[in-house]
Scaffold this active site. Structure first.
Site, PDB file in Angstrom:
ATOM      1  N   ASP A   1       0.858  -1.042   0.119  1.00  0.00           N
ATOM      2  CA  ASP A   1      -0.099  -0.015  -0.068  1.00  0.00           C
ATOM      3  C   ASP A   1       1.126   1.351  -0.038  1.00  0.00           C
ATOM      4  OD1 ASP A   1      -2.654   1.382   0.621  1.00  0.00           O
ATOM      5  OD2 ASP A   1      -1.492   2.108   2.398  1.00  0.00           O
TER       6      ASP A   1
ATOM      7  N   GLU B   1       1.553  -0.389  -5.032  1.00  0.00           N
ATOM      8  CA  GLU B   1       0.767   0.435  -5.164  1.00  0.00           C
ATOM      9  C   GLU B   1       1.552   1.875  -5.528  1.00  0.00           C
ATOM     10  OE1 GLU B   1      -3.385   2.627  -3.534  1.00  0.00           O
ATOM     11  OE2 GLU B   1      -1.761   2.186  -2.199  1.00  0.00           O
TER      12      GLU B   1
END
Length: 715
Positions: free
Chosen positions: A346, A382
């Protein structure tokens, strides 16, 4: 607290609580501490405190004979308290072990959880937080893995299914009620069967590291459903366990073993960029009270405040060796001890900010590249954060794959009819070489997706122009406002048959584009059954029916379509090449060609045209530059794929290329005839022949796949 505990010196390594069958070694890093107490917590909450007198390389340690699995514990760190200098030690706060393998309880948000008194952020809060915070738990590392082995599915053969442990299972009638919403539920044969019949090769689980439900959500009667608020990087979240104290570790392992037996890999969505302790006004739960300088990035000329590139209040200090060690130790633990097969990072750009800017040569990337364990599993970034220069799609090192946000945006724009999208669509269909080819990466660097947990579901993408996030309690201010969505003429639910038919066709178009593109497709879990969030594009706090999968109302035709498309991809290497297209003759025929409706190849003027809303691509299956595991050349059928996002049907002339006859393998418009899209039987059952050089009508807003069945020449 008067009870005396036999404590041996123990060892500084490994960090955390390590049970060896006879006792447990405890070790905690803190460079700033002046004293550390290990607190053993009984069932009634009383503590027995053991002073850790042994210190090596800033690791405070002891070995406790007889301490074993199920023992709850925490730490109290004595040291300097001077927030203006970034020092936040306070022994009144019971702290989680950063290396805890299991956690019991959760934060109740009593004022004692904070470092300052309510209303006075300059004060020191000496209220005891012990009764109000979660506890670390000693766990048993022993587990019978049997014959478990990782599936090791090659990336180019992978189909990733992004899902939520609880949301996937909590309403499933075929899973025993006691197991719904748990790791055991996801490992249940009914859940595994859905995944295997769907055809996916990996599940990508939303965060399962121990996380905290934010105070502002709890106050509104909500919860942090997605889990992007980690507080323990080694512990499986206790809220997903069906068993008792510490059982989450065993249950998680059993889930992985069951999925592996079915050939399904487990990829974890991990949040190493920040923690649940937030900014200077956040709670003191672990890292902040142990060694604030080491674990967090502080504003250089104002260390009272946190340098935040995540939008959550703090950023982990990846410039400090102990923070980097924490991340790497955690990653290795999940691979070696928990048998997971990869990670999706993330806001990965934050981890690359060793100093200020995102740096491809940062220590984090170096450690990943050199690690003999972590470098061998699937690594997905990401590739952005909220800091300056944070959008880094295409800029990660060669060992990485990336969520390709440009694929999502382009495909959405094309199918909703935006002009001037054809050139970029061509790049996205062929693996996004403009983003990844220059640094020796291959098409698998692109993780293609149309929808993900953050944003509209597939059903909502074709049903809403605007977000409808009122249930989140933020007056619809949260969530992305520019979704590249199209409601097909009516906002939200409707009974208009024309609108409903168009929405079904648009979903098929988007899925077909996803699974027929080069790269690695990622399907948002629930899209295959028509899951809706009623227009909410930021359901992070909706731990309820709005987010949970509705297994009582499955869109069976859509499910059949998804299965068929995945099966088509699996059966044909032409749609999952390992190497880039060359656009030149290979074995006598070009490997790829782009066509306009009159059957002629596109020229520069066609590519530069801003009004074209349709395109066709020829794929030469004999020019796939791949070899199998024995080194044999891989061949496949020849395909002609037409994508028409125009609001009118187009008569398309199909090419020759030595082909006498083509047959229609799939047509997203004709699927509306009976509501199904069964590719497996399409050629045999329908036998729709298109002779080379003739035209075939391609319906408005539809995708057609043709396969060559009579070749005049193979060369």
């Amino acid at each position: 607290m008067a009870e005396t505990i036999e404590a041996w010196p123990g060892r500084p390594y490994p960090l955390g609580a390590t049970y060896d069958g006879a006792g447990t070694n405890f070790s905690l890093f803190s460079e700033v501490a002046e004293g550390v107490e290990l607190c053993l917590v009984a069932d009634d909450g009383t503590e027995t405190r053991v002073a850790l007198d042994e210190v090596d390389a800033h690791c405070w340690h002891a070995y406790l004979p007889g301490a074993g699995p199920g023992q709850r514990y925490g730490y109290r760190v004595h040291g300097p308290w001077d927030p203006r200098r970034g020092l936040r030690c306070n022994p009144a706060k019971l702290l989680l072990d950063p290396y805890a393998k299991a956690v019991a309880g959760e934060v109740d948000w009593n004022p004692a959880c904070f470092g300052y008194l309510p209303g006075d952020e300059d004060s020191r809060n000496d209220l005891d937080s012990g009764p109000h915070v979660p506890k670390s738990v000693v766990h048993s590392p022993y587990f019978d893995w049997g014959t478990d082995r990782p599936p090791t599915t090659p990336l180019h053969e992978s189909v990733i299914y992004e899902t939520h442990v609880k949301g996937f299972t909590v309403r499933h009638p075929g899973i025993p009620e006691a197991l719904r919403g748990t790791y055991a539920g996801l490992g249940h044969p009914v859940a595994v069967e859905h995944l295997t019949t769907l055809g996916v090769t990996a599940v990508e689980l939303l965060p399962v590291h121990q996380f905290v439900h934010d105070a502002h959500l709890v106050e509104r009667g909500l919860r942090n459903y997605w889990g992007y608020n980690s507080i323990g990087f080694f512990a499986p979240h206790n809220g997903y366990a069906s068993g008792g104290l510490g059982e989450q570790v065993q249950e998680f392992k059993a889930m992985v073993r069951a999925l592996h037996e079915a050939g399904i890999e487990v990829i974890l969505d991990v949040v190493y960029n920040h923690t649940a302790e937030g900014n200077h006004l956040g709670p003191v739960l672990s890292f902040k009270g142990i060694d604030n300088h080491a674990y967090y990035r502080l504003v250089p000329d104002d260390p009272r405040h946190y340098y935040d590139t995540t939008g959550t209040g703090n950023s982990l200090n990846v410039g400090h060796p102990r923070s980097l060690q924490l991340i790497m130790d955690s990653l290795r633990y999940w691979v070696t001890e928990m048998h997971v097969d990869g990670f999706r990072f993330d806001l990965a750009a934050s981890l690359a900010r060793q100093f200020h800017e995102v740096d491809r040569l940062s220590a984090f990337f170096d450690l990943i590249q050199q690690d003999p364990v972590v470098s061998q599993v699937k690594l997905i970034a990401e590739p952005w954060d909220v800091g300056d220069g944070g959008y880094q799609v295409g800029n990660f090192p060669p060992v990485w794959s990336e969520w390709n946000g440009k694929f999502r945006d382009t495909v959405r724009d094309f199918w909703r009819g935006e002009p001037a999208t054809v050139p970029e669509l061509a790049s996205r269909l062929t693996g996004s070489s403009d983003l990844y080819q220059s640094d020796s990466r291959r098409p698998v660097a692109s993780i293609n997706f149309v929808t993900a947990h953050d944003g509209f579901t597939l059903s909502d993408l074709v049903s809403y122009d605007e977000k409808h996030n009122d249930a989140n309690g933020e007056d619809n201010r949260d969530g992305e406002s520019f979704n590249r969505s199209w409601n097909c003429g009516v906002e939200g639910p409707t009974e208009d048959p024309i609108v409903l038919a168009l929405r079904r066709r648009q979903q098929r178009n988007l899925l077909a584009t996803l699974f027929l593109s080069q790269g690695v497709p990622m399907l948002l879990g629930g899209d295959e059954i028509g899951r809706t969030q009623r227009g909410n594009n930021n359901a992070y706090c909706q731990d309820n029916e709005l987010s949970w999968y509705d297994w009582e109302h499955v869109d069976e035709p859509l499910l059949a379509t998804t299965r068929a498309l995945i099966a088509l991809r699996r059966a044909h290497p032409a749609f999952r090449r390992r190497r880039w297209f060359q656009g030149r003759p290979i074995r006598g025929t070009v490997d790829i060609g782009w066509y306009r409706p009159d059957g002629k190849e596109m020229d520069d003027a066609d590519w530069e045209s801003g009004f074209a809303r349709s395109v066709a691509v020829f794929l030469n299956g004999e020019a796939v530059p791949d070899r199998d595991e024995r080194g044999r050349h891989i061949t496949d059928d020849w395909f002609f794929v037409v994508l028409n996002a125009h609001d009118e049907a187009i008569d398309w002339t199909v090419p020759t290329h030595g082909v006498r006859r083509w047959e229609v393998l799939a047509d997203t418009a004709e699927a509306e005839e009976d509501g199904t899209f069964d590719l497996a039987g399409a050629r045999r059952a329908r036998g729709r022949v298109v002779h080379a050089g003739t035209t075939r009508r391609v319906g408005a807003r539809s995708c057609v796949v043709l396969v060559a069945t009579d070749l005049a020449s193979r060369r």
